[in-house]
Write a protein that holds these residues in place. Structure first.
Motif, PDB file in Angstrom:
ATOM      1  N   THR A 105      45.165  -9.300 -31.418  1.00 15.13           N
ATOM      2  CA  THR A 105      44.591 -10.459 -30.729  1.00 15.13           C
ATOM      3  C   THR A 105      45.714 -11.123 -29.948  1.00 15.13           C
ATOM      4  N   LEU A 119      39.646 -18.042 -31.924  1.00  5.90           N
ATOM      5  CA  LEU A 119      39.846 -16.740 -31.306  1.00  5.90           C
ATOM      6  C   LEU A 119      39.602 -15.689 -32.375  1.00  5.90           C
ATOM      7  N   CYS A 123      40.502 -10.457 -29.407  1.00  4.22           N
ATOM      8  CA  CYS A 123      40.353 -11.208 -28.163  1.00  4.22           C
ATOM      9  C   CYS A 123      41.653 -11.145 -27.361  1.00  4.22           C
ATOM     10  N   VAL A 141      36.429 -10.417 -26.978  1.00 10.61           N
ATOM     11  CA  VAL A 141      36.222 -11.168 -25.736  1.00 10.61           C
ATOM     12  C   VAL A 141      37.529 -11.206 -24.941  1.00 10.61           C
ATOM     13  N   GLN A 157      30.336 -11.484 -28.555  1.00  7.78           N
ATOM     14  CA  GLN A 157      31.365 -10.453 -28.605  1.00  7.78           C
ATOM     15  C   GLN A 157      31.284  -9.521 -27.391  1.00  7.78           C
TER      16      GLN A 157
END
Length: 262
Positions: A105, A119, A123, A141, A157
């Motif tokens: 992430t 988050l 992501c 995302v 998502q």
């Protein structure tokens, strides 16, 4: 030397850069690295394989690097990477990635993350974004540079949000939001172009005119998406100063996987 409050619990294996400050009752795990000049407030938990860059300001009660909220997660050593000069306010929750995606992430540089933002795993958030209070993005995302998510925005998502896009209060995004476009509603619909934001970022009159023409092709002329893309392509010749903006839009539209907000 780092400044660590006497009540903080910092694992000896954690790596802290010069002038890092760790507040009271904060917990820092063994696989955490925090670079120079970052300040961590009281009662934070930073765990997992988490890397935090320089000069970030992390407020109290943040949870960074916890395991992803994914039932498939099986304790793999996935990561959270945070860049430089971010502001991360109270009760933010940023999770590590999953092996079903890239395993990381990412939050870029110079972002403004207000209270209770989330988050999820995998992501990718760019640079200079703003997440207002309670903006929540689900797994996988992607959010482009300079995007603004209004308070209580919820993002499904795998959705992509383009650079310079903006969502209003309480927006629910289930489809990709193209660059420059403002959206609002449950579910979201397009409501013009983020012109004021673009002006503040120094967009010239020619570039603004091209952005307006792209919006018109997508939303005002009754064109199919393929027809709109063909019309947008022609703007590179008529508005050469906006060639990069046209390329940004076309690249986003060609990569959109969930359909776009229309």
């Amino acid at each position: 030397m780092a400044s660590i409050h006497s009540t903080a619990l910092v694992d000896p294996q954690a790596e802290l850069g010069a002038n890092v400050t760790i507040g009271p009752y904060t917990v820092v795990g063994p696989h955490v690295r925090i670079d120079e000049g970052t300040t961590v407030g009281p009662h934070c938990v930073i765990e997992g394989h988490t890397t935090i860059g320089r000069d970030n300001r992390i407020f109290q009660f943040a949870s960074l690097g916890a395991a992803p909220q994914d039932k498939k997660y099986a304790n793999e050593p996935t990561r959270l990477v945070i860049g430089d000069r971010n502001t991360i306010r109270e009760f933010c929750t940023f999770n590590t990635g999953t092996v079903q995606d890239t395993g990381v992430t990412i939050l870029g540089d110079d972002n403004w993350m207000m209270a209770y933002t989330h988050l999820a795993h995998d992501c990718v958030v760019g640079n200079r974004t703003i997440f207002a209070n309670n903006a929540q993005i689900a797994g996988h995302v992607h959010v482009g540079d300079w995007a603004i998510l209004g308070a209580f925005t919820c993002v499904h998502q795998f959705v992509k949000i383009g650079a310079h896009a903006m969502s209003g209060l309480g927006t629910v995004l289930g489809q990709d939001l193209p660059p420059f476009v403002m959206a609002q509603g449950n579910t979201a619909s397009a409501h013009g172009v983020n012109l004021e934001g673009l002006r503040r970022r120094g967009f010239s009159a020619e570039r603004l005119a091209a952005v307006k023409q792209m919006h018109k092709a997508l939303y005002r002329q009754g064109l199919t998406l393929e027809q709109a893309k063909a019309q947008i392509q022609g703007l590179s010749a008529s508005h050469p100063e906006a060639a990069d903006d046209v390329s940004l839009m076309l690249g986003f539209l060609n990569a959109a996987s969930r359909g776009i907000v229309r």
